[in-house]
Design an enzyme around this catalytic site. Structure first.
Site, short mmCIF file in Angstrom:
data_model
loop_
_atom_site.label_atom_id
_atom_site.label_comp_id
_atom_site.label_asym_id
_atom_site.label_seq_id
_atom_site.Cartn_x
_atom_site.Cartn_y
_atom_site.Cartn_z
N ASP A 41 0.82 -1.20 0.00
CA ASP A 41 0.00 0.00 0.00
C ASP A 41 0.86 1.26 0.00
O ASP A 41 0.56 2.22 -0.72
CB ASP A 41 -0.92 0.00 1.23
CG ASP A 41 -1.75 1.26 1.33
OD1 ASP A 41 -2.88 1.26 0.82
OD2 ASP A 41 -1.27 2.25 1.92
N PHE B 9 -5.30 2.48 0.39
CA PHE B 9 -5.53 1.91 -0.93
C PHE B 9 -5.69 0.40 -0.89
O PHE B 9 -6.30 -0.19 -1.79
CB PHE B 9 -4.43 2.32 -1.90
CG PHE B 9 -4.48 3.79 -2.24
CD1 PHE B 9 -5.70 4.42 -2.44
CD2 PHE B 9 -3.32 4.54 -2.34
CE1 PHE B 9 -5.76 5.78 -2.74
CE2 PHE B 9 -3.37 5.89 -2.65
CZ PHE B 9 -4.60 6.51 -2.85
N ASP B 10 -5.17 -0.27 0.13
CA ASP B 10 -5.51 -1.66 0.34
C ASP B 10 -7.01 -1.79 0.59
O ASP B 10 -7.68 -2.69 0.07
CB ASP B 10 -4.74 -2.24 1.54
CG ASP B 10 -3.44 -2.90 1.13
OD1 ASP B 10 -3.35 -3.41 0.01
OD2 ASP B 10 -2.51 -2.91 1.96
N VAL B 11 -7.54 -0.90 1.42
CA VAL B 11 -8.96 -0.95 1.74
C VAL B 11 -9.80 -0.62 0.50
O VAL B 11 -10.78 -1.32 0.19
CB VAL B 11 -9.30 0.02 2.89
CG1 VAL B 11 -10.80 0.07 3.14
CG2 VAL B 11 -8.56 -0.40 4.16
#
Length: 386
Positions: A146, A174-176
């Site tokens: 991320d 940005f992972d989420v």
């Protein structure tokens, strides 16, 4: 195999089986969303376990709270894909599953005959979701962290103090976002499969999700030719919008239109500012934001932030104090959002699923699993005729 979210009204994805070969955050977040919605999610880990099991501190009863945050409502089995028997078990799972989620490096599953092309041929019913860092072409060799996506997308360049270096977000945002995009893609592919009877490959990556998630900032460049810059807590298109000094601490004010601005300055005893040529409309307020800040803070410093919040909210003016995570959870509870939901018999505290369904409530029947916890029940199901 039944899911672990059975209630009087089963979840919206009841009957869907997800083979979850993903690790760390984006994939597990997506599959937890699916599990919360009633899907049966089988979490497949290496014998060493998901990396986040060791991401400590913080911990709860010696378990990583990072791992606990994205793995409730799942069943767990450990498989070594380099072992022939375990690989055969993995393929049995794919044959019975509806969805296959993985975040291996591009090409990393080819040697196990679990790559997109082989999966499409052997398991045409399967919705196969692949999550990568930077896609499968020119960025295929780049590791999918991320922080790298935050740096490469421009997020860090627009975050933080203009006089300092760029700053990452306080969470792997940005992972989420990628996990949410994966969830949406999977749901869309399942809907299409209901019409055609055929699965398909769904590909998401951190970089594309980052550029999409930057919304107005990337649009400023691609549509307007403007390269956004670091503005601290200011907004590029709105004023006043950000933290302003009250007598004791910052107060967040988020004015989105001219009517709200007029109500704000009326409340501050400065009604004349609404008709001032420098502040009458949002575009001119943006041009004179520094002068406007001085005008507002001169008046805001007469009271505490909490006093202003109480007063301004009564007038429909968007505002807030700046809370810690603990205070944020407590505030959500105070306004009736019940943010903490205990999972499983162990009653592990977890954060509530973000969607409420009127007829198919989310259940929290299973705590995040221990490594290989459900091995026997999973094997029994795979070896059954049903």
């Amino acid at each position: 195999m039944t899911n672990h979210a059975q209630t009087e009204s089963s979840g919206v994805l009841d009957g869907i089986v997800v083979a979850d070969f993903s690790r760390v955050l984006a994939g597990p977040y997506a599959t937890m969303m699916l599990a919360d919605m009633g899907a049966t999610v089988i979490k497949v880990e290496s014998p060493g376990g998901d990396d986040t099991r060791a991401w400590q501190p913080p911990v709860r009863h010696e378990q990583s709270t990072y791992f606990l945050s994205v793995n409730r409502n799942k069943q767990a089995i450990a498989l070594d894909l380099k072992d022939d028997d375990d690989l055969a078990t993995a393929h049995k799972l794919l044959a019975k599953a509806d969805v296959f989620v993985e975040n291996f490096k591009p090409g990393g599953l080819t040697k196990f005959n679990m790559d997109p092309n082989t999966v499409a041929q052997r398991y045409p019913h399967l919705v196969h979701a692949s999550i990568t860092g930077f896609g499968t072409t020119g960025g295929a060799h780049l590791p999918g962290y991320d922080l790298l996506a935050q740096a490469a997308s421009g997020l860090m360049d627009i975050t933080g103090d203009p006089a300092a270096d760029g700053q990452k977000a306080g969470v792997a945002i940005f992972d989420v976002v990628t996990g949410l995009h994966a969830t949406v893609g999977i749901l869309g592919a399942l809907q299409e499969r209901a019409r055609s009877g055929k699965g398909q490959h769904v590909a998401v990556n951190l970089m594309s999700s980052a550029l999409s998630g930057l919304v107005n900032q990337t649009s400023a460049y691609v549509a307007g030719g403007v390269v956004p810059t670091r503005m601290g807590n200011d907004h590029p298109s709105l004023a006043p919008y950000g933290p302003f000094a009250a007598s004791d601490q910052p107060l967040i004010i988020a004015v989105g239109n001219d009517n709200q601005f007029r109500r704000l300055v009326d409340a501050l005893g400065a009604s004349e500012l609404a008709d001032d040529a420098r502040y009458a409309t949002n575009p001119v307020r943006n041009q004179h934001r520094d002068q406007l800040r001085a005008e507002l803070e001169q008046r805001l410093q007469r009271k505490t932030a909490s006093n202003w919040v109480e007063e301004l909210r009564e007038l429909g003016i968007p505002c807030s104090e700046v809370f810690s995570i603990a205070q944020g959870v407590e505030f959500a509870d105070q306004i009736g959002l019940t943010p903490v939901q205990p999972a499983g018999e162990e009653r592990i505290p977890t954060i509530k699923h973000p969607v409420d369904y009127s007829r198919s409530p989310v259940a929290y029947d299973k705590a995040p699993p221990k490594l290989d916890q459900d091995r026997q029940s999973i094997l029994d199901w795979l070896n059954s005729e049903s």
